[in-house]
Design a protein around this motif. Structure first.
Motif, PDB file in Angstrom:
ATOM      1  N   GLN A 410       0.847  -1.186   0.000  1.00 36.26           N
ATOM      2  CA  GLN A 410       0.000   0.000   0.000  1.00 36.26           C
ATOM      3  C   GLN A 410       0.884   1.237   0.000  1.00 36.26           C
ATOM      4  OE1 GLN A 410      -4.016   0.657   1.790  1.00 36.26           O
ATOM      5  NE2 GLN A 410      -2.830   1.698   3.356  1.00 36.26           N
ATOM      6  N   ALA A 411       0.639   2.103  -0.986  1.00 42.01           N
ATOM      7  CA  ALA A 411       1.370   3.356  -1.091  1.00 42.01           C
ATOM      8  C   ALA A 411       0.413   4.513  -0.865  1.00 42.01           C
ATOM      9  CB  ALA A 411       2.032   3.482  -2.461  1.00 42.01           C
ATOM     10  N   SER A 412       0.821   5.431  -0.008  1.00 39.62           N
ATOM     11  CA  SER A 412       0.105   6.692   0.177  1.00 39.62           C
ATOM     12  C   SER A 412       0.856   7.737  -0.625  1.00 39.62           C
ATOM     13  CB  SER A 412       0.063   7.062   1.665  1.00 39.62           C
ATOM     14  OG  SER A 412      -0.427   8.369   1.838  1.00 39.62           O
ATOM     15  N   ALA A 413       0.401   7.957  -1.862  1.00 39.33           N
ATOM     16  CA  ALA A 413       1.133   8.799  -2.800  1.00 39.33           C
ATOM     17  C   ALA A 413       0.601  10.226  -2.789  1.00 39.33           C
ATOM     18  CB  ALA A 413       1.035   8.212  -4.205  1.00 39.33           C
ATOM     19  N   THR A 414       1.492  11.183  -2.675  1.00 38.62           N
ATOM     20  CA  THR A 414       1.138  12.603  -2.769  1.00 38.62           C
ATOM     21  C   THR A 414       2.202  13.316  -3.607  1.00 38.62           C
ATOM     22  OG1 THR A 414       2.358  13.356  -0.805  1.00 38.62           O
ATOM     23  CG2 THR A 414       0.135  12.504  -0.447  1.00 38.62           C
ATOM     24  N   GLY A 415       1.999  14.617  -3.817  1.00 38.80           N
ATOM     25  CA  GLY A 415       2.977  15.409  -4.542  1.00 38.80           C
ATOM     26  C   GLY A 415       2.975  15.182  -6.037  1.00 38.80           C
ATOM     27  N   LEU A 416       1.879  14.633  -6.577  1.00 36.33           N
ATOM     28  CA  LEU A 416       1.774  14.355  -8.004  1.00 36.33           C
ATOM     29  C   LEU A 416       0.803  15.338  -8.660  1.00 36.33           C
ATOM     30  CD1 LEU A 416       1.515  10.471  -7.657  1.00 36.33           C
ATOM     31  CD2 LEU A 416       3.570  11.818  -8.191  1.00 36.33           C
ATOM     32  N   GLU A 417       0.740  15.308  -9.987  1.00 28.38           N
ATOM     33  CA  GLU A 417      -0.175  16.186 -10.709  1.00 28.38           C
ATOM     34  C   GLU A 417      -1.615  15.708 -10.509  1.00 28.38           C
ATOM     35  OE1 GLU A 417       0.464  19.025 -12.385  1.00 28.38           O
ATOM     36  OE2 GLU A 417       2.507  18.823 -11.603  1.00 28.38           O
ATOM     37  N   PRO A 418      -2.555  16.620 -10.298  1.00 27.04           N
ATOM     38  CA  PRO A 418      -3.946  16.214 -10.086  1.00 27.04           C
ATOM     39  C   PRO A 418      -4.561  15.563 -11.326  1.00 27.04           C
ATOM     40  CG  PRO A 418      -3.571  18.483  -9.377  1.00 27.04           C
ATOM     41  CD  PRO A 418      -2.362  18.069 -10.151  1.00 27.04           C
ATOM     42  N   ARG A 419      -5.405  14.569 -11.076  1.00 23.56           N
ATOM     43  CA  ARG A 419      -6.215  13.920 -12.110  1.00 23.56           C
ATOM     44  C   ARG A 419      -5.375  13.430 -13.296  1.00 23.56           C
ATOM     45  NH1 ARG A 419      -9.604  18.505 -10.809  1.00 23.56           N
ATOM     46  NH2 ARG A 419     -11.548  17.863  -9.806  1.00 23.56           N
ATOM     47  N   GLN A 420      -4.230  12.831 -12.993  1.00 22.42           N
ATOM     48  CA  GLN A 420      -3.357  12.325 -14.047  1.00 22.42           C
ATOM     49  C   GLN A 420      -3.056  10.841 -13.825  1.00 22.42           C
ATOM     50  OE1 GLN A 420      -2.298  14.065 -16.831  1.00 22.42           O
ATOM     51  NE2 GLN A 420      -3.752  15.595 -16.044  1.00 22.42           N
ATOM     52  N   PRO A 421      -2.842  10.082 -14.929  1.00 21.15           N
ATOM     53  CA  PRO A 421      -2.527   8.656 -14.793  1.00 21.15           C
ATOM     54  C   PRO A 421      -1.057   8.428 -14.460  1.00 21.15           C
ATOM     55  CG  PRO A 421      -2.666   9.253 -17.111  1.00 21.15           C
ATOM     56  CD  PRO A 421      -3.015  10.489 -16.335  1.00 21.15           C
ATOM     57  N   TYR A 422      -0.814   7.518 -13.551  1.00 20.83           N
ATOM     58  CA  TYR A 422       0.541   7.147 -13.141  1.00 20.83           C
ATOM     59  C   TYR A 422       0.630   5.630 -13.019  1.00 20.83           C
ATOM     60  CZ  TYR A 422       1.632  12.013 -11.886  1.00 20.83           C
ATOM     61  OH  TYR A 422       1.871  13.360 -11.923  1.00 20.83           O
ATOM     62  N   VAL A 423       1.840   5.152 -12.881  1.00 23.33           N
ATOM     63  CA  VAL A 423       2.069   3.738 -12.633  1.00 23.33           C
ATOM     64  C   VAL A 423       3.072   3.593 -11.492  1.00 23.33           C
ATOM     65  CG1 VAL A 423       3.908   3.582 -14.390  1.00 23.33           C
ATOM     66  CG2 VAL A 423       2.710   1.502 -13.647  1.00 23.33           C
ATOM     67  N   LEU A 424       2.770   2.697 -10.568  1.00 23.86           N
ATOM     68  CA  LEU A 424       3.724   2.276  -9.549  1.00 23.86           C
ATOM     69  C   LEU A 424       4.438   1.062 -10.121  1.00 23.86           C
ATOM     70  CD1 LEU A 424       4.779   2.507  -6.560  1.00 23.86           C
ATOM     71  CD2 LEU A 424       3.043   0.801  -6.000  1.00 23.86           C
ATOM     72  N   ALA A 425       5.763   1.112 -10.165  1.00 23.24           N
ATOM     73  CA  ALA A 425       6.504   0.068 -10.868  1.00 23.24           C
ATOM     74  C   ALA A 425       7.781  -0.292 -10.138  1.00 23.24           C
ATOM     75  CB  ALA A 425       6.824   0.534 -12.295  1.00 23.24           C
ATOM     76  N   LEU A 426       8.393  -1.375 -10.593  1.00 19.31           N
ATOM     77  CA  LEU A 426       9.715  -1.782 -10.131  1.00 19.31           C
ATOM     78  C   LEU A 426      10.723  -1.486 -11.225  1.00 19.31           C
ATOM     79  CD1 LEU A 426       8.844  -5.241  -8.528  1.00 19.31           C
ATOM     80  CD2 LEU A 426       9.504  -3.166  -7.304  1.00 19.31           C
ATOM     81  N   SER A 427      11.857  -0.918 -10.832  1.00 21.04           N
ATOM     82  CA  SER A 427      12.943  -0.631 -11.770  1.00 21.04           C
ATOM     83  C   SER A 427      14.182  -1.412 -11.353  1.00 21.04           C
ATOM     84  CB  SER A 427      13.251   0.872 -11.770  1.00 21.04           C
ATOM     85  OG  SER A 427      14.432   1.146 -12.516  1.00 21.04           O
ATOM     86  N   ASP A 428      15.016  -1.764 -12.337  1.00 19.07           N
ATOM     87  CA  ASP A 428      16.255  -2.460 -11.984  1.00 19.07           C
ATOM     88  C   ASP A 428      17.392  -1.495 -11.684  1.00 19.07           C
ATOM     89  OD1 ASP A 428      16.735  -1.535 -14.517  1.00 19.07           O
ATOM     90  OD2 ASP A 428      17.112  -3.494 -15.430  1.00 19.07           O
ATOM     91  N   GLN A 429      17.080  -0.182 -11.697  1.00 22.88           N
ATOM     92  CA  GLN A 429      18.075   0.827 -11.370  1.00 22.88           C
ATOM     93  C   GLN A 429      17.561   1.715 -10.225  1.00 22.88           C
ATOM     94  OE1 GLN A 429      21.147   0.951 -12.715  1.00 22.88           O
ATOM     95  NE2 GLN A 429      20.567  -0.883 -13.899  1.00 22.88           N
TER      96      GLN A 429
END
Length: 493
Positions: A410-429
């Motif tokens: 569970q992520a409590s995400a803030t500080g992003l642009e309103p009403r925009q699509p995002y993805v929570l992902a895993l990166s190898d870097q």
């Protein structure tokens, strides 16, 4: 002195003593109710949606006594033969303090628990995705908001069976009653409208326009004058008159992921305490002029909130910290933190929950087990990733709730642009520049925030299951045309 004069004097003295201690009123009771001093007979209950437990805490020494296990962790609860509860979430209690009503969203149920023995009395199944359940002030009915549909299910408090339904706008989020029991205030999670119900006739007698569609929580002041409600999607709090014509008194910004509100009275006045999940704070406002008097850092993603029976303490469930924060209302500081189950939602402080004849009140309680295991991470902007102490002001907190082989993220995400699509992902870097493996797509609310969930063996990937495994790093990236862009938040070091 004449006998009757002495009697009158003694009666007046007694009334004065009661009035002197009737400051806070036990929510959701009335201000005229006498305060109940804290004791080892009191209990603080937290409803925990990922461990499917109710944690039971003794507030006198801030000690977790154990959990009431209502269901199993994932993936066991995915089975078609599973009989337990799923997403334990809402909570209310009877006026006599002997029965706890616990709502499980995923299994469409209300579980009634005996506070003296911690035993389940009964489980009532209602409509799709109920959210909260509260007893009427006379203790005769239990109103359950069926948020996945368009009604309040009214249960008989003696038989626990449904006796009628009250039609509301689609998605009723929560209801609370005026202290005198005359009105039921029902806010909506899907429509920008709160309705006021006459509890005797079950008819709608008032409507209040919400500033946004998503109200998760509503509370009436003990003096019976105001109703406060939170708007989670836009980060605001509204106040309206508790009596006809139910006019809006105040509407103001409080912060991203504004969750719950409750009240306490002290020698300094009457105050509203509001949990601001995206800021990891509780904000305190006067109820007379609505001025903000305190900002209290409490921990990750504060959610449910409830006062002690004498108003000297406020208890806050920390959803992403698996903990209960204890606030001293005289100083507005956190004086203790108690570990509880996974992702506490609603909480309830029940004075004298355990009568003297019931012993120590620990019957039936279990050790937390997996429900006490969680890992915490934070996401920050790429520029802040290497800055010392960046995690202390991170816009996004992440918890990995252990379910055995799997974890619920569970992520409590803030500080992003309103009403925009995002993805929570895993990166190898570490800086997010590598190949992204999507975990969850999400859309931010008007406040640029979101609660994001995923499930899988995520901890093993982040930590590296073996020394030869390639470690992965959590990131948040904007989406365009269904493809992730450059990450705007990365895992702090």
């Amino acid at each position: 002195m004449k006998k009757h004069s002495l009697t009158h004097l003694l009666a007046a003295t007694a009334l004065a003593a009661v009035a002197a201690c009737a400051q806070a009123g036990q929510a959701p009771g009335a201000a005229a109710d006498a305060d109940i001093p804290m004791s080892h007979r009191d209990r603080v209950y937290t409803a925990e949606q990922f461990s499917n437990t109710v944690s039971v805490t003794d507030p006198m020494d801030n000690k977790l006594l154990g959990v009431i296990r209502l269901g199993d962790p994932s993936p066991g609860n995915f089975s078609p033969l599973y009989k337990g509860q799923v997403l334990v979430h809402g909570m209310g209690f009877s006026p006599d303090h002997r029965t706890l009503a616990v709502v499980s969203i995923g299994s469409n149920s209300v579980t009634f628990i005996d506070t003296a023995t911690n035993a389940v009395k009964h489980t009532t199944y209602v409509g799709r995705s109920p959210h909260e359940a509260f007893f009427t002030p006379d203790g005769k009915e239990v109103w359950v908001t069926v948020r996945g549909e368009n009604y309040v299910s009214v249960l008989d408090a003696a038989t626990f069976m449904e006796k009628t339904r009250i039609t509301t706008p689609n998605g009723p989020g929560m209801q609370i009653f005026s202290p005198d029991g005359k009105y039921g205030y029902v806010c909506s999670s899907f429509n920008p409208e709160t309705v006021v119900i006459d509890t005797a006739t079950k008819q709608t007698v008032g409507r209040v326009k919400q500033d946004s569609p998503f109200c998760p929580n509503i509370a009436a002041t003990p003096d019976g004058k105001q109703v406060w409600m939170t708007l989670k999607d836009i980060g605001r709090t509204m106040v309206f008159d508790a009596k006809p014509p139910f006019a809006v008194i105040k509407s103001f910004d409080t912060g991203p992921i504004t969750n719950h509100v409750n009240f306490a009275a002290t020698k300094k006045g009457s105050f509203a305490y509001v949990t601001i999940g995206g800021l990891n704070q509780v904000k305190v406002f006067r109820t007379d002029d609505f001025s903000q008097v305190a900002t209290i850092p409490v921990g990750m993603l504060p959610h449910g909130i409830w006062p002690s029976g004498d108003g000297t303490r406020i208890y806050v469930g920390l959803e992403n910290a698996d903990a209960l924060a204890v606030i001293d209302t005289a100083t507005n500081t956190v004086v203790a933190t108690v570990p509880v189950g996974q992702a506490p939602q609603a909480i309830a402080y029940v004075p004298n929950a355990v009568p003297a004849q019931a012993g120590d009140g620990t019957q039936g309680l279990q050790a937390p087990g997996l429900s006490g295991q969680v890992a915490h991470l934070t996401l920050v902007t790429p520029r802040a990733r290497k800055a010392p102490g960046a995690e202390n002001n991170a816009p996004t907190s992440v918890s990995l709730f252990d379910q055995g082989l799997l974890q619920v993220l569970q992520a409590s995400a803030t500080g992003l642009e309103p009403r925009q699509p995002y993805v929570l992902a895993l990166s190898d870097q570490p800086d997010g520049s590598g190949v992204l493996q999507p975990l969850a797509n999400f859309m931010t609310n008007p406040a640029g925030a979101a609660i994001v969930n995923a499930i899988g063996p995520i901890r093993q990937q982040i930590q590296g299951a073996t020394p030869t495994d390639s470690k992965r790093y959590l990131v948040i990236a904007p989406q365009s045309g269904g493809k992730p862009g450059t990450p705007v938040q990365v895992q702090s070091l």
